[in-house]
Design a protein around this motif. Structure first.
Motif, mmCIF file in Angstrom:
data_model
loop_
_atom_site.group_PDB
_atom_site.id
_atom_site.type_symbol
_atom_site.label_atom_id
_atom_site.label_comp_id
_atom_site.label_asym_id
_atom_site.label_seq_id
_atom_site.Cartn_x
_atom_site.Cartn_y
_atom_site.Cartn_z
ATOM 1 N N UNK A 161 0.826 -1.213 0.000
ATOM 2 C CA UNK A 161 0.000 0.000 0.000
ATOM 3 C C UNK A 161 0.862 1.267 0.000
ATOM 4 N N UNK A 162 2.017 1.219 0.674
ATOM 5 C CA UNK A 162 2.899 2.393 0.686
ATOM 6 C C UNK A 162 3.464 2.681 -0.698
ATOM 7 N N UNK A 163 3.919 1.631 -1.376
ATOM 8 C CA UNK A 163 4.512 1.803 -2.706
ATOM 9 C C UNK A 163 3.459 2.268 -3.707
ATOM 10 N N UNK A 164 2.274 1.671 -3.660
ATOM 11 C CA UNK A 164 1.206 2.045 -4.592
ATOM 12 C C UNK A 164 0.723 3.473 -4.329
ATOM 13 N N UNK A 165 0.687 3.876 -3.051
ATOM 14 C CA UNK A 165 0.258 5.237 -2.723
ATOM 15 C C UNK A 165 1.250 6.261 -3.257
ATOM 16 N N UNK A 166 2.548 5.944 -3.148
ATOM 17 C CA UNK A 166 3.559 6.859 -3.675
ATOM 18 C C UNK A 166 3.552 6.883 -5.202
ATOM 19 N N UNK A 167 3.286 5.739 -5.819
ATOM 20 C CA UNK A 167 3.297 5.658 -7.283
ATOM 21 C C UNK A 167 2.149 6.448 -7.897
ATOM 22 N N UNK A 168 0.952 6.306 -7.332
ATOM 23 C CA UNK A 168 -0.224 6.966 -7.903
ATOM 24 C C UNK A 168 -0.586 8.257 -7.181
ATOM 25 N N UNK A 169 0.278 8.692 -6.227
ATOM 26 C CA UNK A 169 0.087 9.962 -5.523
ATOM 27 C C UNK A 169 -1.262 10.008 -4.810
ATOM 28 N N UNK A 170 -1.499 8.958 -4.027
ATOM 29 C CA UNK A 170 -2.728 8.860 -3.243
ATOM 30 C C UNK A 170 -2.379 8.650 -1.779
ATOM 31 N N UNK A 171 -3.367 8.835 -0.917
ATOM 32 C CA UNK A 171 -3.172 8.567 0.502
ATOM 33 C C UNK A 171 -3.061 7.069 0.737
ATOM 34 N N UNK A 172 -2.268 6.704 1.711
ATOM 35 C CA UNK A 172 -2.107 5.301 2.046
ATOM 36 C C UNK A 172 -3.429 4.698 2.516
ATOM 37 N N UNK A 173 -4.205 5.484 3.257
ATOM 38 C CA UNK A 173 -5.496 4.995 3.755
ATOM 39 C C UNK A 173 -6.454 4.686 2.607
ATOM 40 N N UNK A 174 -6.414 5.517 1.580
ATOM 41 C CA UNK A 174 -7.284 5.292 0.417
ATOM 42 C C UNK A 174 -6.910 4.000 -0.298
ATOM 43 N N UNK A 175 -5.606 3.763 -0.464
ATOM 44 C CA UNK A 175 -5.153 2.532 -1.118
ATOM 45 C C UNK A 175 -5.520 1.310 -0.281
ATOM 46 N N UNK A 176 -5.356 1.402 1.034
ATOM 47 C CA UNK A 176 -5.691 0.267 1.897
ATOM 48 C C UNK A 176 -7.178 -0.067 1.834
ATOM 49 N N UNK A 177 -8.046 0.969 1.832
ATOM 50 C CA UNK A 177 -9.492 0.720 1.717
ATOM 51 C C UNK A 177 -9.845 0.146 0.345
#
Length: 232
Positions: A161-177
């Motif tokens: 979730x951390x890597x995907x959040x940084x890649x797509x410029x999103x919040x980590x919480x949003x990626x986790x949900x």
């Protein structure tokens, strides 16, 4: 219970109804409805200003009654009225023709600033609707959402979730949900079950000889008879 109570209530309400109705009809004046507090206050104020207000209000004015008897209303259909109606109808018909001609001219001469499409075929989009080429920061297209879920499913360590959040410029919480509450559909085909009980298929019949086929048929008939006896 409700039906019984309803019947009892109707019986009580209809008890001696004829005598009660005659008693109400035999009264010289009906009992007036109770007045509200505002009506009582207004009545007191009117009596203070004019004590004979109610007496004059309910008294018949003979002078006004005579004036009313002399009022007559007559209606006559004149030629001017018919002529006016014909003119209005003719004008309405002309206006409809003008509007129809204007609409036909407008459709036959399209607006050059808004040209009509040259091809009536539509593009078959990948996901059934148009995908924008670029989206604002913090937003994802449907294709990117699918890609996030697929990447995380293939390798949850490299695509955390951390890597995907940084890649797509999103919040980590949003990626986790997104990874927790959204899943992709997976096509699961049922395994084909081989029906071993259907021995009398064309392939098996060809492999058996006539004698073996007869013995096999007798064996199954015997098994069916035993099952029927057990059920009885």
């Amino acid at each position: 219970m409700g039906l019984i109570l309803g019947k009892l209530r109707r019986t009580v309400n209809r008890f001696n109804i004829d005598n009660r109705a005659n008693a109400v009809l035999s009264r010289s004046k009906p009992i007036p409805a109770p007045k509200t507090a505002a009506a009582i206050k207004q009545l007191k104020l009117a009596q203070e200003i004019n004590p004979d207000f109610l007496k004059n209000h309910y008294k018949k004015n003979l002078k006004l009654d005579e004036h009313l008897k002399n009022v007559y209303v007559t209606s006559t259909e004149t030629k001017v009225y018919l002529l006016t109606a014909m003119i209005h109808s003719h004008i309405k018909h002309l206006m409809q023709k003008i509007i129809e001609n204007y609409q036909m001219d407008t459709l036959s001469q399209p607006n050059p600033d808004r040209p009509l499409p040259k091809s009536r075929t539509y593009e078959d989009f990948e996901f059934g609707f148009y995908m924008p080429d670029s989206v604002p920061v913090g937003k994802l297209t449907l294709k990117e959402v699918f890609q996030v879920i697929i990447n995380h499913k293939e390798d949850s360590v490299k695509n955390s979730s951390d890597i995907l959040a940084a890649k797509y410029k999103l919040d980590k919480e949003t990626i986790e949900k997104l990874l927790e509450y959204y899943k992709l559909y997976q096509l699961v085909l049922p395994k084909r079950k081989v029906d071993n009980t259907n021995i009398f298929s064309m392939e098996n019949i060809k492999k058996l000889s006539v004698e073996g086929f007869i013995k096999l048929k007798e064996y199954h008939e015997k098994q069916n008879d035993e099952r029927k006896e057990i059920k009885k």
